[in-house]
Every structure is written in structure tokens, then in C-alpha cells.
Design a protein around this motif. Structure first.
Motif, PDB file in Angstrom:
ATOM      1  N   GLU A 290       0.824  -1.207   0.000  1.00 37.61           N
ATOM      2  CA  GLU A 290       0.000   0.000   0.000  1.00 37.61           C
ATOM      3  C   GLU A 290       0.861   1.262   0.000  1.00 37.61           C
ATOM      4  O   GLU A 290       0.531   2.254  -0.674  1.00 37.61           O
ATOM      5  CB  GLU A 290      -0.928  -0.010   1.214  1.00 37.61           C
ATOM      6  CG  GLU A 290      -1.877   1.177   1.302  1.00 37.61           C
ATOM      7  CD  GLU A 290      -2.897   1.247   0.186  1.00 37.61           C
ATOM      8  OE1 GLU A 290      -3.555   2.293   0.043  1.00 37.61           O
ATOM      9  OE2 GLU A 290      -3.055   0.247  -0.556  1.00 37.61           O
ATOM     10  N   LEU A 291       1.955   1.258   0.743  1.00 37.53           N
ATOM     11  CA  LEU A 291       2.859   2.402   0.731  1.00 37.53           C
ATOM     12  C   LEU A 291       3.389   2.653  -0.684  1.00 37.53           C
ATOM     13  O   LEU A 291       3.450   3.810  -1.139  1.00 37.53           O
ATOM     14  CB  LEU A 291       4.024   2.169   1.683  1.00 37.53           C
ATOM     15  CG  LEU A 291       3.763   2.335   3.176  1.00 37.53           C
ATOM     16  CD1 LEU A 291       5.009   1.938   3.972  1.00 37.53           C
ATOM     17  CD2 LEU A 291       3.367   3.764   3.523  1.00 37.53           C
ATOM     18  N   ALA A 292       3.800   1.595  -1.366  1.00 40.93           N
ATOM     19  CA  ALA A 292       4.316   1.743  -2.731  1.00 40.93           C
ATOM     20  C   ALA A 292       3.243   2.287  -3.659  1.00 40.93           C
ATOM     21  O   ALA A 292       3.511   3.154  -4.508  1.00 40.93           O
ATOM     22  CB  ALA A 292       4.830   0.401  -3.233  1.00 40.93           C
ATOM     23  N   HIS A 293       2.021   1.789  -3.501  1.00 41.31           N
ATOM     24  CA  HIS A 293       0.910   2.254  -4.343  1.00 41.31           C
ATOM     25  C   HIS A 293       0.610   3.724  -4.090  1.00 41.31           C
ATOM     26  O   HIS A 293       0.481   4.523  -5.035  1.00 41.31           O
ATOM     27  CB  HIS A 293      -0.334   1.412  -4.061  1.00 41.31           C
ATOM     28  CG  HIS A 293      -1.579   1.968  -4.700  1.00 41.31           C
ATOM     29  ND1 HIS A 293      -1.826   1.894  -6.057  1.00 41.31           N
ATOM     30  CD2 HIS A 293      -2.646   2.629  -4.149  1.00 41.31           C
ATOM     31  CE1 HIS A 293      -2.971   2.481  -6.328  1.00 41.31           C
ATOM     32  NE2 HIS A 293      -3.494   2.936  -5.199  1.00 41.31           N
ATOM     33  N   ARG A 294       0.524   4.116  -2.840  1.00 40.75           N
ATOM     34  CA  ARG A 294       0.174   5.488  -2.504  1.00 40.75           C
ATOM     35  C   ARG A 294       1.298   6.463  -2.862  1.00 40.75           C
ATOM     36  O   ARG A 294       1.041   7.620  -3.200  1.00 40.75           O
ATOM     37  CB  ARG A 294      -0.178   5.598  -1.019  1.00 40.75           C
ATOM     38  CG  ARG A 294      -1.527   4.977  -0.677  1.00 40.75           C
ATOM     39  CD  ARG A 294      -1.818   5.048   0.818  1.00 40.75           C
ATOM     40  NE  ARG A 294      -1.812   6.410   1.323  1.00 40.75           N
ATOM     41  CZ  ARG A 294      -2.810   7.287   1.206  1.00 40.75           C
ATOM     42  NH1 ARG A 294      -3.920   6.935   0.563  1.00 40.75           N
ATOM     43  NH2 ARG A 294      -2.701   8.506   1.709  1.00 40.75           N
ATOM     44  N   LEU A 295       2.532   6.004  -2.796  1.00 46.78           N
ATOM     45  CA  LEU A 295       3.651   6.847  -3.187  1.00 46.78           C
ATOM     46  C   LEU A 295       3.512   7.293  -4.640  1.00 46.78           C
ATOM     47  O   LEU A 295       3.826   8.441  -4.989  1.00 46.78           O
ATOM     48  CB  LEU A 295       4.969   6.088  -2.992  1.00 46.78           C
ATOM     49  CG  LEU A 295       6.237   6.805  -3.443  1.00 46.78           C
ATOM     50  CD1 LEU A 295       6.518   8.026  -2.572  1.00 46.78           C
ATOM     51  CD2 LEU A 295       7.426   5.844  -3.418  1.00 46.78           C
ATOM     52  N   LEU A 296       3.050   6.386  -5.489  1.00 45.26           N
ATOM     53  CA  LEU A 296       2.952   6.662  -6.923  1.00 45.26           C
ATOM     54  C   LEU A 296       1.606   7.240  -7.336  1.00 45.26           C
ATOM     55  O   LEU A 296       1.448   7.669  -8.487  1.00 45.26           O
ATOM     56  CB  LEU A 296       3.204   5.372  -7.712  1.00 45.26           C
ATOM     57  CG  LEU A 296       4.553   4.686  -7.467  1.00 45.26           C
ATOM     58  CD1 LEU A 296       4.623   3.387  -8.252  1.00 45.26           C
ATOM     59  CD2 LEU A 296       5.711   5.595  -7.839  1.00 45.26           C
ATOM     60  N   ASP A 297       0.656   7.277  -6.425  1.00 44.26           N
ATOM     61  CA  ASP A 297      -0.705   7.743  -6.735  1.00 44.26           C
ATOM     62  C   ASP A 297      -0.778   9.261  -6.574  1.00 44.26           C
ATOM     63  O   ASP A 297      -0.603   9.783  -5.460  1.00 44.26           O
ATOM     64  CB  ASP A 297      -1.695   7.050  -5.808  1.00 44.26           C
ATOM     65  CG  ASP A 297      -3.148   7.347  -6.185  1.00 44.26           C
ATOM     66  OD1 ASP A 297      -3.392   8.229  -7.024  1.00 44.26           O
ATOM     67  OD2 ASP A 297      -4.040   6.696  -5.603  1.00 44.26           O
ATOM     68  N   ASP A 298      -1.043   9.975  -7.652  1.00 44.85           N
ATOM     69  CA  ASP A 298      -1.082  11.434  -7.588  1.00 44.85           C
ATOM     70  C   ASP A 298      -2.098  11.945  -6.584  1.00 44.85           C
ATOM     71  O   ASP A 298      -1.925  13.039  -6.012  1.00 44.85           O
ATOM     72  CB  ASP A 298      -1.404  12.010  -8.969  1.00 44.85           C
ATOM     73  CG  ASP A 298      -0.250  11.848  -9.944  1.00 44.85           C
ATOM     74  OD1 ASP A 298       0.896  11.680  -9.495  1.00 44.85           O
ATOM     75  OD2 ASP A 298      -0.491  11.895 -11.178  1.00 44.85           O
ATOM     76  N   ARG A 299      -3.152  11.179  -6.338  1.00 51.67           N
ATOM     77  CA  ARG A 299      -4.186  11.639  -5.409  1.00 51.67           C
ATOM     78  C   ARG A 299      -3.650  11.763  -3.978  1.00 51.67           C
ATOM     79  O   ARG A 299      -4.152  12.548  -3.186  1.00 51.67           O
ATOM     80  CB  ARG A 299      -5.386  10.684  -5.438  1.00 51.67           C
ATOM     81  CG  ARG A 299      -6.173  10.725  -6.739  1.00 51.67           C
ATOM     82  CD  ARG A 299      -7.205   9.633  -6.784  1.00 51.67           C
ATOM     83  NE  ARG A 299      -6.585   8.308  -6.772  1.00 51.67           N
ATOM     84  CZ  ARG A 299      -7.271   7.175  -6.808  1.00 51.67           C
ATOM     85  NH1 ARG A 299      -8.602   7.189  -6.863  1.00 51.67           N
ATOM     86  NH2 ARG A 299      -6.640   6.021  -6.800  1.00 51.67           N
ATOM     87  N   THR A 300      -2.621  10.969  -3.672  1.00 45.76           N
ATOM     88  CA  THR A 300      -1.994  11.047  -2.331  1.00 45.76           C
ATOM     89  C   THR A 300      -1.363  12.413  -2.111  1.00 45.76           C
ATOM     90  O   THR A 300      -1.247  12.870  -0.983  1.00 45.76           O
ATOM     91  CB  THR A 300      -0.923   9.966  -2.197  1.00 45.76           C
ATOM     92  OG1 THR A 300      -1.479   8.688  -2.507  1.00 45.76           O
ATOM     93  CG2 THR A 300      -0.348   9.931  -0.780  1.00 45.76           C
ATOM     94  N   TRP A 301      -0.973  13.059  -3.187  1.00 46.15           N
ATOM     95  CA  TRP A 301      -0.157  14.279  -3.101  1.00 46.15           C
ATOM     96  C   TRP A 301      -0.953  15.529  -3.442  1.00 46.15           C
ATOM     97  O   TRP A 301      -0.348  16.578  -3.709  1.00 46.15           O
ATOM     98  CB  TRP A 301       1.066  14.130  -3.995  1.00 46.15           C
ATOM     99  CG  TRP A 301       1.830  12.910  -3.633  1.00 46.15           C
ATOM    100  CD1 TRP A 301       1.704  11.667  -4.156  1.00 46.15           C
ATOM    101  CD2 TRP A 301       2.795  12.805  -2.567  1.00 46.15           C
ATOM    102  NE1 TRP A 301       2.544  10.788  -3.507  1.00 46.15           N
ATOM    103  CE2 TRP A 301       3.219  11.464  -2.549  1.00 46.15           C
ATOM    104  CE3 TRP A 301       3.353  13.714  -1.674  1.00 46.15           C
ATOM    105  CZ2 TRP A 301       4.168  10.995  -1.639  1.00 46.15           C
ATOM    106  CZ3 TRP A 301       4.297  13.257  -0.780  1.00 46.15           C
ATOM    107  CH2 TRP A 301       4.699  11.923  -0.773  1.00 46.15           C
ATOM    108  N   GLU A 302      -2.262  15.412  -3.483  1.00 48.33           N
ATOM    109  CA  GLU A 302      -3.076  16.599  -3.693  1.00 48.33           C
ATOM    110  C   GLU A 302      -2.954  17.522  -2.492  1.00 48.33           C
ATOM    111  O   GLU A 302      -2.705  17.075  -1.367  1.00 48.33           O
ATOM    112  CB  GLU A 302      -4.534  16.207  -3.909  1.00 48.33           C
ATOM    113  CG  GLU A 302      -4.756  15.439  -5.204  1.00 48.33           C
ATOM    114  CD  GLU A 302      -6.167  14.912  -5.347  1.00 48.33           C
ATOM    115  OE1 GLU A 302      -6.936  15.026  -4.362  1.00 48.33           O
ATOM    116  OE2 GLU A 302      -6.501  14.379  -6.426  1.00 48.33           O
TER     117      GLU A 302
END
Length: 304
Positions: A290-302
Motif C-alpha cells: 500500500e505504501l508503494a501504491h500510494r507513493l505513486l498515486d497522484d491523489r496522495t499528493w493533492e
């Protein structure tokens, strides 16, 4: 993407989580480089179980490169060089995973000069052309490694690159306060970054927190006396409020990792075979995925 892993206190689980994150990125098909900027203790090779560089490179490591001793630091192909057969087998079927260790016997950098900053920026630029994700594990605290990373990423050649800052902390009062101070406090990431040319707002948007070794209150309560269970629940709520009031709340959280007995006894990469053998807990492997997925997910960084 450049990913800098940092923490204000040692023992925050920064290095072992970052190694597992790099491994999971590799399994997901992303070519990943791992740079060991924990200069006083360059032991990432031990986490990847590569005996030849367990204490750092015998020559030509990151210390040598940053100090101008070599033109390019030594890299170690993790799947090819690891002494752990299961890691060698699983990673060899995936994308690239290369470790760049510090020098064996290398010490913490006492000062950072312009030459070192430009060498660092040149290295990161070169690696970004080869790898999809470059993970840089920084020494704990307000270290020379943190200054080096902030100064290098403020240079024009890196300013347009995607940069993420992951701040690791355990689920305790001391660690929450320390993590908040590292980012927002005197001589913290935002203030020092601004001094070296970063926009503080943009820098803050690139920061997310990782809570490590978070105990399950529900599981502990089942094994506790009712009075103790009530106290545990109360303390967990207190920590949630403390994190929120110090700007470490849910909107700034990349993810959490659970308490994992395997990592308490032996810091290592958690493989799926460890889970299948009922040695490691499934929740731990799931957390790294999940950490790897969220790191690459632009929505995490909004913006938050």
C-alpha cells in the motif's frame, strides 16, 4: 521520482521500511535505485542481505563519490548479489533494484560544500534517467545528509523533477513531536529548505508521514484486563489528537506499518514467502504494498 526518507529520531523504522518500499516498487514493475545516505552507518546492504556490502562498499561508495574520489559511485544489483535465495529469486523476475551503498568505515559528513551539492545533484539527475524511482535514505535528524538533499533539489537541474519527502515516526508521543519538529520547527525541513531556495508551500505539499510499528489496539485489548484495554484505547486517541494538532493528521499520512515480530527480531525485506510460511504477518506485507501504491498515486499528493 526522487524519494527522500528521513526521521528526526533513530529507531523510527525508516531504513527497513524504505528498503521494503523499494523492493515492493521493484515487484510492481518500477526500476528502483536505493541510495544509502545514512553516512555514519551505511548498512543498507545488511537489510538486503548482501554480505559483501553489509557495512558499506570497500571502495568507491557514496562517500568517495561525494568527496570527489570517484567519478560515479559503485552500484550493487540486489537480485544478483543478495545472499538470500528467496529474495534473489523473487526480485530477479521483476524490475531493476540497485543499491548504492556508502563507504565502509565512512563517517557522518561534518560539512556540506558546493562541490558536494553539485555532485549530489548530478548523481540524482543521472539516476533519474535510468530508474523510475530513486529512494534516498537520509541520516536521522537535522543532518548534513538532509542539508545536502535540500540544497541539491533546490538547484535548477532538479527543480522540475518530482520530489517526495517521507518523514518516518513511531506511534509514540516523543516520535510524533520529533517528526513535527523536523518539518515545522527551528532548523526544520521547511525553514532550511526556504533558506536554500525552496518555496516553503511547495515543499510542504511534497511531505507525507509514515507511522511505523503501530500496535493494534483492538488486538491488544483482547489480551488485556478491561482497565488496561480502556487505557490503551484512551492513549491511542490521545496520540491521534496529538498528531492532528501537530499537523501529522490523516491528510498528511502516506500510510502505516503494523508491529511485526520478524522486524523486531531481524530487520530484513519481508517477502511473500515469509507470509506464506506464516513467519511474517500478511498485514505487514500488505502495508508495504500500500505504501508503494500510494507513493505513486497522484491523489496522495493533492494539496491539503
Amino acid at each position: 521520482m526522487l524519494v527522500f526518507s528521513t526521521s528526526d529520531k533513530g529507531g523510527a523504522g525508516r531504513s527497513v521500511t524504505s528498503c521494503n518500499l523499494a523492493y515492493r516498487l521493484c515487484l510492481s514493475g518500477k526500476d528502483a535505485a536505493y541510495l544509502d545516505f545514512t553516512f555514519g552507518s551505511p548498512t543498507a546492504g545488511a537489510l538486503f542481505e548482501i554480505d559483501d556490502v553489509a557495512r558499506g562498499a570497500t571502495s568507491g561508495g557514496l562517500h568517495s563519490y561525494l568527496l570527489g574520489g570517484v567519478g560515479f559511485p559503485a552500484g550493487v544489483d540486489v537480485p544478483a548479489m543478495t545472499d538470500r535465495a528467496a529474495l534473489r529469486s523473487s526480485a530477479s523476475r521483476s524490475a531493476k533494484l540497485v543499491l548504492f551503498p556508502g563507504d565502509e568505515g565512512g563517517a557522518e559528513l561534518l560539512t556540506v560544500n558546493d562541490d558536494m551539492v553539485h555532485r549530489c545533484a548530478d548523481l540524482l539527475s543521472q539516476l533519474e534517467r535510468t530508474f523510475e524511482v530513486v529512494v534516498v535514505d537520509l541520516s536521522a535528524g537535522r543532518s548534513a545528509a538532509l542539508e545536502l538533499a535540500l540544497r541539491a533539489t533546490a538547484l535548477p537541474q532538479l527543480r522540475a523533477h518530482t520530489v517526495r519527502w517521507l518523514v518516518f515516526h513511531r506511534w509514540s508521543r516523543q516520535h510524533i513531536l520529533a517528526a513535527a519538529g523536523l518539518v515545522h520547527g527551528p532548523n526544520g525541513l521547511l525553514r532550511v529548505g526556504r533558506e536554500w531556495g525552496h518555496d516553503a508551500g511547495c515543499l510542504l505539499e511534497s511531505v507525507r508521514y509514515v507511522r511505523t510499528a503501530v500496535p493494534s489496539v483492538a488486538a491488544l485489548s483482547m489480551m488485556s484486563h478491561p482497565a488496561q484495554a480502556a487505557w490503551l484505547a484512551e492513549q491511542d486517541a490521545v496520540l491521534e489528537r496529538l498528531a492532528s494538532s501537530n499537523r501529522l493528521g490523516a491528510s498528511t499520512l502516506l500510510g502505516t506499518t503494523p508491529v511485526e515480530p520478524v522486524l523486531q527480531w531481524r530487520e530484513q525485506v519481508i517477502l511473500d514467502v515469509d507470509v506464506d510460511a506464516h513467519i511474517a504477518n500478511p498485514a505487514t506485507a500488505d502495508a508495504f504494498v500500500e505504501l508503494a501504491h500510494r507513493l505513486l498515486d497522484d491523489r496522495t499528493w493533492e494539496s491539503f
